[in-house]
Design a protein around this motif. Structure first.
Motif, PDB file in Angstrom:
ATOM      1  N   ILE A  39       0.909  -1.270   0.136  1.00  0.00           N
ATOM      2  CA  ILE A  39      -0.021  -0.018   0.070  1.00  0.00           C
ATOM      3  C   ILE A  39       0.751   1.173   0.033  1.00  0.00           C
ATOM      4  N   SER A  40       0.546   2.227  -0.751  1.00  0.00           N
ATOM      5  CA  SER A  40       1.243   3.361  -0.874  1.00  0.00           C
ATOM      6  C   SER A  40       0.099   4.666  -1.069  1.00  0.00           C
ATOM      7  N   LEU A  41       0.060   5.876  -0.334  1.00  0.00           N
ATOM      8  CA  LEU A  41      -0.754   6.470  -0.466  1.00  0.00           C
ATOM      9  C   LEU A  41      -0.270   7.892   0.153  1.00  0.00           C
ATOM     10  N   ILE A  42      -0.732   8.981  -0.444  1.00  0.00           N
ATOM     11  CA  ILE A  42      -0.743  10.350  -0.148  1.00  0.00           C
ATOM     12  C   ILE A  42      -1.817  11.118   0.109  1.00  0.00           C
ATOM     13  N   GLY A  43      -2.028  12.313   0.529  1.00  0.00           N
ATOM     14  CA  GLY A  43      -3.217  13.044   0.731  1.00  0.00           C
ATOM     15  C   GLY A  43      -2.989  13.902   1.894  1.00  0.00           C
ATOM     16  N   ALA A  44      -4.232  14.076   2.613  1.00  0.00           N
ATOM     17  CA  ALA A  44      -4.215  15.083   3.786  1.00  0.00           C
ATOM     18  C   ALA A  44      -5.377  14.411   4.651  1.00  0.00           C
ATOM     19  N   VAL A  45      -5.191  15.016   6.129  1.00  0.00           N
ATOM     20  CA  VAL A  45      -6.242  14.435   6.828  1.00  0.00           C
ATOM     21  C   VAL A  45      -6.777  15.479   7.760  1.00  0.00           C
ATOM     22  N   SER A  46      -8.118  15.393   8.428  1.00  0.00           N
ATOM     23  CA  SER A  46      -8.467  16.533   9.280  1.00  0.00           C
ATOM     24  C   SER A  46      -8.243  16.354  10.801  1.00  0.00           C
ATOM     25  N   SER A  47      -7.902  14.772  11.026  1.00  0.00           N
ATOM     26  CA  SER A  47      -7.413  14.305  12.615  1.00  0.00           C
ATOM     27  C   SER A  47      -6.521  13.177  12.308  1.00  0.00           C
ATOM     28  N   TYR A  48      -5.830  12.639  13.222  1.00  0.00           N
ATOM     29  CA  TYR A  48      -5.147  11.699  13.171  1.00  0.00           C
ATOM     30  C   TYR A  48      -4.805  10.830  14.475  1.00  0.00           C
ATOM     31  N   GLU A  66      -6.614  16.696  16.681  1.00  0.00           N
ATOM     32  CA  GLU A  66      -7.639  17.074  15.853  1.00  0.00           C
ATOM     33  C   GLU A  66      -6.894  18.339  14.932  1.00  0.00           C
ATOM     34  N   ARG A  67      -6.585  17.926  13.975  1.00  0.00           N
ATOM     35  CA  ARG A  67      -5.844  18.921  13.025  1.00  0.00           C
ATOM     36  C   ARG A  67      -5.485  18.473  11.818  1.00  0.00           C
ATOM     37  N   HIS A  68      -5.603  19.532  10.946  1.00  0.00           N
ATOM     38  CA  HIS A  68      -5.607  19.372   9.408  1.00  0.00           C
ATOM     39  C   HIS A  68      -3.884  18.939   9.099  1.00  0.00           C
ATOM     40  N   MET A  69      -3.559  17.851   8.455  1.00  0.00           N
ATOM     41  CA  MET A  69      -2.154  17.500   8.227  1.00  0.00           C
ATOM     42  C   MET A  69      -1.989  17.041   6.635  1.00  0.00           C
ATOM     43  N   LEU A  91       2.324   5.823   8.853  1.00  0.00           N
ATOM     44  CA  LEU A  91       1.788   7.262   8.414  1.00  0.00           C
ATOM     45  C   LEU A  91       2.832   8.207   8.586  1.00  0.00           C
ATOM     46  N   THR A  92       3.557   9.076   7.784  1.00  0.00           N
ATOM     47  CA  THR A  92       4.144  10.353   7.929  1.00  0.00           C
ATOM     48  C   THR A  92       3.279  11.584   7.738  1.00  0.00           C
ATOM     49  N   LEU A  93       3.030  12.391   8.521  1.00  0.00           N
ATOM     50  CA  LEU A  93       2.144  13.704   8.400  1.00  0.00           C
ATOM     51  C   LEU A  93       2.961  14.979   8.629  1.00  0.00           C
ATOM     52  N   ALA A  94       2.515  15.870   8.190  1.00  0.00           N
ATOM     53  CA  ALA A  94       3.051  17.245   8.340  1.00  0.00           C
ATOM     54  C   ALA A  94       2.420  18.438   8.434  1.00  0.00           C
ATOM     55  N   ASP A  95       2.490  19.168   9.338  1.00  0.00           N
ATOM     56  CA  ASP A  95       1.827  20.405   9.776  1.00  0.00           C
ATOM     57  C   ASP A  95       2.169  21.779   8.861  1.00  0.00           C
ATOM     58  N   ASP A  96       1.309  22.607   9.300  1.00  0.00           N
ATOM     59  CA  ASP A  96       1.605  23.932   8.291  1.00  0.00           C
ATOM     60  C   ASP A  96       2.785  24.625   8.236  1.00  0.00           C
ATOM     61  N   THR A  97       3.889  23.919   9.263  1.00  0.00           N
ATOM     62  CA  THR A  97       4.932  24.459   9.211  1.00  0.00           C
ATOM     63  C   THR A  97       6.038  23.685   8.339  1.00  0.00           C
ATOM     64  N   GLY A  98       5.655  22.566   8.085  1.00  0.00           N
ATOM     65  CA  GLY A  98       6.324  21.312   7.288  1.00  0.00           C
ATOM     66  C   GLY A  98       6.786  20.079   8.381  1.00  0.00           C
ATOM     67  N   VAL A 109      -8.060   8.016  12.022  1.00  0.00           N
ATOM     68  CA  VAL A 109      -7.830   9.144  11.077  1.00  0.00           C
ATOM     69  C   VAL A 109      -8.544   9.481  10.233  1.00  0.00           C
ATOM     70  N   LYS A 110      -9.164  10.824  10.093  1.00  0.00           N
ATOM     71  CA  LYS A 110     -10.161  11.074   9.311  1.00  0.00           C
ATOM     72  C   LYS A 110      -9.585  11.850   8.051  1.00  0.00           C
ATOM     73  N   ILE A 111     -10.024  11.291   7.201  1.00  0.00           N
ATOM     74  CA  ILE A 111      -9.284  11.483   5.588  1.00  0.00           C
ATOM     75  C   ILE A 111      -9.907  12.933   5.286  1.00  0.00           C
ATOM     76  N   PHE A 112      -9.187  13.730   4.716  1.00  0.00           N
ATOM     77  CA  PHE A 112      -9.502  15.009   3.726  1.00  0.00           C
ATOM     78  C   PHE A 112      -9.411  14.623   2.396  1.00  0.00           C
ATOM     79  N   ALA A 113      -8.231  14.066   1.943  1.00  0.00           N
ATOM     80  CA  ALA A 113      -8.129  13.612   0.669  1.00  0.00           C
ATOM     81  C   ALA A 113      -7.342  12.372   0.663  1.00  0.00           C
ATOM     82  N   CYS A 114      -7.478  11.302  -0.142  1.00  0.00           N
ATOM     83  CA  CYS A 114      -6.491  10.333  -0.239  1.00  0.00           C
ATOM     84  C   CYS A 114      -6.414   9.489  -1.361  1.00  0.00           C
ATOM     85  N   GLU A 115      -5.310   9.525  -1.843  1.00  0.00           N
ATOM     86  CA  GLU A 115      -4.975   8.690  -3.162  1.00  0.00           C
ATOM     87  C   GLU A 115      -4.161   7.839  -2.609  1.00  0.00           C
TER      88      GLU A 115
END
Ligand code: ZN
Length: 140
Positions: A39-48, A66-69, A91-98, A109-115
């Motif tokens: 499995i390989s995936l990228i995208g964004a989450v609204s909580s993790y 509860e944070r967009h990452m 999973l490796t996630l990043a915040d708004d500072t990288g 983990v709530k999906i915002f977008a996921c491919e």
């Protein structure tokens, strides 16, 4: 251990907004009866909700927020656990500072977008069993 396999199928999947990432992956591999794969995936989450395995206590420490990452990377494998297809994903996630945070994927983990790209291999599935040295269910 080492084994060689051929690719049987490669699936391109977009998982839905607001859905639970681990449940979506699990539903997909169960409905497609994928018993061995990658499995390989990228995208964004609204909580993790990820875990860090404490090797002394032999249990997971939960890390959740509860944070967009951004999902910088999600990588995992599929094998059999208790006779059923089981996805093990990190999973490796990043915040708004990288800055990055990550760990073992848990439900929550709530999906915002996921491919995702899910690759199914041909051949006898790997089987997970409890490993006494680590306390984890590992490939036997
Ligand atoms: Zn893990």
């Amino acid at each position: 251990m080492e084994q060689s396999y051929q690719v049987k199928n490669t699936y391109i999947v977009r998982f839905g907004c607001q859905k639970d990432l681990l449940r979506e992956i699990t539903d997909f591999i169960l409905s497609h009866q994928i018993t061995l794969g990658h499995i390989s995936l990228i995208g964004a989450v609204s909580s993790y909700h990820v875990g860090y395995y404490d090797s002394i206590a032999k249990k997971y420490i939960s890390i959740e927020e509860e944070r967009h990452m951004e999902i910088l990377n999600g990588t995992g494998n599929i094998s059999l656990k208790d006779g059923k297809p089981f996805a093990h994903v990190h999973l490796t996630l990043a915040d708004d500072t990288g800055k990055a945070v990550g760990g073992h994927l848990f439900e929550g983990v709530k999906i915002f977008a996921c491919e995702a790209v899910i690759t199914e291999f041909d051949g006898a599935p790997l089987i997970r069993e409890l490993d006494e040295d680590t306390g984890l269910t590992l490939w036997k």
